[in-house]
Design a protein around this motif. Structure first.
Motif, PDB file in Angstrom:
ATOM      1  N   LYS A 253       0.814  -1.222   0.000  1.00 52.25           N
ATOM      2  CA  LYS A 253       0.000   0.000   0.000  1.00 52.25           C
ATOM      3  C   LYS A 253       0.851   1.278   0.000  1.00 52.25           C
ATOM      4  N   SER A 254       2.166   1.120   0.217  1.00 50.51           N
ATOM      5  CA  SER A 254       3.055   2.287   0.269  1.00 50.51           C
ATOM      6  C   SER A 254       3.842   2.489  -1.028  1.00 50.51           C
ATOM      7  N   ARG A 255       3.654   1.606  -1.982  1.00 51.85           N
ATOM      8  CA  ARG A 255       4.498   1.632  -3.190  1.00 51.85           C
ATOM      9  C   ARG A 255       4.166   2.736  -4.178  1.00 51.85           C
ATOM     10  N   GLN A 256       3.016   3.368  -4.007  1.00 57.23           N
ATOM     11  CA  GLN A 256       2.627   4.452  -4.918  1.00 57.23           C
ATOM     12  C   GLN A 256       2.846   5.836  -4.313  1.00 57.23           C
ATOM     13  N   ILE A 257       3.507   5.875  -3.163  1.00 57.69           N
ATOM     14  CA  ILE A 257       3.823   7.177  -2.558  1.00 57.69           C
ATOM     15  C   ILE A 257       4.765   7.932  -3.507  1.00 57.69           C
ATOM     16  N   PRO A 258       4.445   9.188  -3.842  1.00 50.85           N
ATOM     17  CA  PRO A 258       5.269   9.949  -4.797  1.00 50.85           C
ATOM     18  C   PRO A 258       6.761   9.948  -4.471  1.00 50.85           C
ATOM     19  N   MET A 259       7.112  10.066  -3.192  1.00 54.72           N
ATOM     20  CA  MET A 259       8.520  10.075  -2.789  1.00 54.72           C
ATOM     21  C   MET A 259       9.217   8.778  -3.198  1.00 54.72           C
ATOM     22  N   VAL A 260       8.520   7.660  -3.071  1.00 58.96           N
ATOM     23  CA  VAL A 260       9.088   6.351  -3.427  1.00 58.96           C
ATOM     24  C   VAL A 260       9.277   6.249  -4.933  1.00 58.96           C
ATOM     25  N   LEU A 261       8.271   6.649  -5.691  1.00 64.66           N
ATOM     26  CA  LEU A 261       8.344   6.585  -7.155  1.00 64.66           C
ATOM     27  C   LEU A 261       9.453   7.497  -7.681  1.00 64.66           C
ATOM     28  N   GLU A 262       9.601   8.651  -7.055  1.00 68.95           N
ATOM     29  CA  GLU A 262      10.660   9.591  -7.447  1.00 68.95           C
ATOM     30  C   GLU A 262      12.042   8.977  -7.217  1.00 68.95           C
ATOM     31  N   ALA A 263      12.218   8.348  -6.056  1.00 69.31           N
ATOM     32  CA  ALA A 263      13.514   7.762  -5.705  1.00 69.31           C
ATOM     33  C   ALA A 263      13.868   6.595  -6.625  1.00 69.31           C
ATOM     34  N   ILE A 264      12.882   5.738  -6.893  1.00 69.74           N
ATOM     35  CA  ILE A 264      13.115   4.561  -7.749  1.00 69.74           C
ATOM     36  C   ILE A 264      13.576   4.991  -9.145  1.00 69.74           C
ATOM     37  N   ASP A 265      12.957   6.059  -9.672  1.00 67.71           N
ATOM     38  CA  ASP A 265      13.264   6.518 -11.034  1.00 67.71           C
ATOM     39  C   ASP A 265      14.505   7.392 -11.113  1.00 67.71           C
ATOM     40  N   SER A 266      15.007   7.837  -9.970  1.00 62.76           N
ATOM     41  CA  SER A 266      16.139   8.762  -9.959  1.00 62.76           C
ATOM     42  C   SER A 266      17.436   8.102 -10.457  1.00 62.76           C
ATOM     43  N   VAL A 267      18.199   8.887 -11.212  1.00 65.89           N
ATOM     44  CA  VAL A 267      19.514   8.403 -11.686  1.00 65.89           C
ATOM     45  C   VAL A 267      20.632   9.110 -10.917  1.00 65.89           C
ATOM     46  N   GLU A 268      20.256   9.787  -9.826  1.00 69.75           N
ATOM     47  CA  GLU A 268      21.214  10.572  -9.048  1.00 69.75           C
ATOM     48  C   GLU A 268      22.270   9.698  -8.383  1.00 69.75           C
ATOM     49  N   ARG A 269      21.905   8.470  -8.018  1.00 73.44           N
ATOM     50  CA  ARG A 269      22.848   7.556  -7.377  1.00 73.44           C
ATOM     51  C   ARG A 269      22.485   6.120  -7.715  1.00 73.44           C
ATOM     52  N   GLU A 270      23.443   5.215  -7.487  1.00 78.67           N
ATOM     53  CA  GLU A 270      23.244   3.805  -7.799  1.00 78.67           C
ATOM     54  C   GLU A 270      23.189   2.981  -6.519  1.00 78.67           C
ATOM     55  N   VAL A 271      22.584   1.807  -6.628  1.00 79.72           N
ATOM     56  CA  VAL A 271      22.525   0.885  -5.483  1.00 79.72           C
ATOM     57  C   VAL A 271      23.883   0.190  -5.357  1.00 79.72           C
ATOM     58  N   PRO A 272      24.497   0.202  -4.180  1.00 77.47           N
ATOM     59  CA  PRO A 272      25.799  -0.466  -4.007  1.00 77.47           C
ATOM     60  C   PRO A 272      25.663  -1.987  -4.101  1.00 77.47           C
ATOM     61  N   GLU A 273      26.766  -2.662  -4.384  1.00 76.56           N
ATOM     62  CA  GLU A 273      26.725  -4.105  -4.648  1.00 76.56           C
ATOM     63  C   GLU A 273      26.440  -4.956  -3.417  1.00 76.56           C
ATOM     64  N   TYR A 274      26.554  -4.382  -2.227  1.00 77.27           N
ATOM     65  CA  TYR A 274      26.278  -5.173  -1.023  1.00 77.27           C
ATOM     66  C   TYR A 274      24.783  -5.226  -0.692  1.00 77.27           C
ATOM     67  N   ILE A 275      23.980  -4.607  -1.558  1.00 76.69           N
ATOM     68  CA  ILE A 275      22.521  -4.695  -1.438  1.00 76.69           C
ATOM     69  C   ILE A 275      21.958  -5.117  -2.786  1.00 76.69           C
ATOM     70  N   SER A 276      21.126  -6.141  -2.776  1.00 68.48           N
ATOM     71  CA  SER A 276      20.497  -6.624  -4.014  1.00 68.48           C
ATOM     72  C   SER A 276      19.048  -6.147  -4.022  1.00 68.48           C
ATOM     73  N   VAL A 277      18.651  -5.467  -5.104  1.00 65.06           N
ATOM     74  CA  VAL A 277      17.312  -4.869  -5.145  1.00 65.06           C
ATOM     75  C   VAL A 277      16.498  -5.392  -6.330  1.00 65.06           C
ATOM     76  N   ASP A 278      15.264  -5.754  -6.043  1.00 67.32           N
ATOM     77  CA  ASP A 278      14.276  -6.066  -7.070  1.00 67.32           C
ATOM     78  C   ASP A 278      13.358  -4.847  -7.122  1.00 67.32           C
ATOM     79  N   THR A 279      13.635  -3.965  -8.070  1.00 67.89           N
ATOM     80  CA  THR A 279      12.902  -2.694  -8.143  1.00 67.89           C
ATOM     81  C   THR A 279      11.415  -2.903  -8.371  1.00 67.89           C
ATOM     82  N   LYS A 280      11.082  -3.868  -9.212  1.00 71.04           N
ATOM     83  CA  LYS A 280       9.674  -4.115  -9.541  1.00 71.04           C
ATOM     84  C   LYS A 280       8.882  -4.521  -8.290  1.00 71.04           C
TER      85      LYS A 280
END
Length: 205
Positions: free
Chosen positions: A146-173
């Motif tokens: 229920k929190s996945r459509q919060i604008p702040m979350v969508l903005e962060a997911i789409d941002s190219v400002e920084r990358e996810v470090p290799e010590y964290i594995s992320v399934d963006t979808k």
């Protein structure tokens, strides 16, 4: 707006560095300290001042952690085997708020603290609303459906400002992250140089 959030815009200018590497940092426009005395010429910094600055940078980067809590982290890092500076960075990166920020579920470390506080995150399927909760290797951190459509979350997911470090594995979808391992200092993508060795000197005085 809380004092902590209101003050975050002054942290960069007080420390004289773009702490989070953000293009919108006020330091990009005003590269001097805040307040009426901010433009005074600075003298040579003492050893104590250099050590204090190193501590303030690391504390500030993780959302301006309080001194009492930061000192506890240092004591724990010092108690563990191995390099105290490396241990300290590893402990800070295990904080749930830090992992949420690294996974790019939110745009800022302050947003990560608030996001966790408001109960938008689960760890291994259970709700955790404590930003300082210590994540372990293999833990799965997930944004509630229920929190996945919060604008702040969508903005962060789409941002190219920084990358996810290799010590964290992320399934963006699925908005799910796995904490793979505790990082070393060299693995952490700090936009500015962090000097935990100076923090050790500060607390060893």
């Amino acid at each position: 707006m809380s004092k902590r959030v209101a003050a975050k815009y002054k942290i960069n200018r007080r420390l004289g560095v773009n702490l989070w590497g953000r293009p919108k940092s006020p330091l990009n426009r005003r590269d001097y300290g805040p307040g009426q005395h901010g433009q005074r010429r600075k003298g040579k910094t003492s050893d104590f001042g250099t050590q204090l600055m190193a501590k303030q940078k690391l504390k500030g980067y993780y959302g301006n952690i309080g001194e009492k809590q930061f000192r506890r982290y240092f004591a724990e890092a010092n108690r563990r085997k191995g390099d105290t500076g490396e241990n300290l960075v590893g402990i800070l990166e295990c904080r749930l708020a830090a992992v949420v920020y690294r996974a790019k579920f939110v745009p800022t470390v302050f947003g990560a603290r608030q996001f966790v506080n408001h109960g938008h995150v689960t760890v291994n399927g259970k709700k955790v609303n404590i930003p300082s909760y210590m994540v372990k290797e293999g833990d799965v951190i997930e944004v509630k459906e229920k929190s996945r459509q919060i604008p702040m979350v969508l903005e962060a997911i789409d941002s190219v400002e920084r990358e996810v470090p290799e010590y964290i594995s992320v399934d963006t979808k699925a908005m799910k992250a796995t904490f793979v391992r505790v990082p070393e200092l060299a693995d952490v993508p700090y936009p500015v140089q962090m000097e935990p060795n100076l923090i050790i000197e500060f607390y060893s005085r």
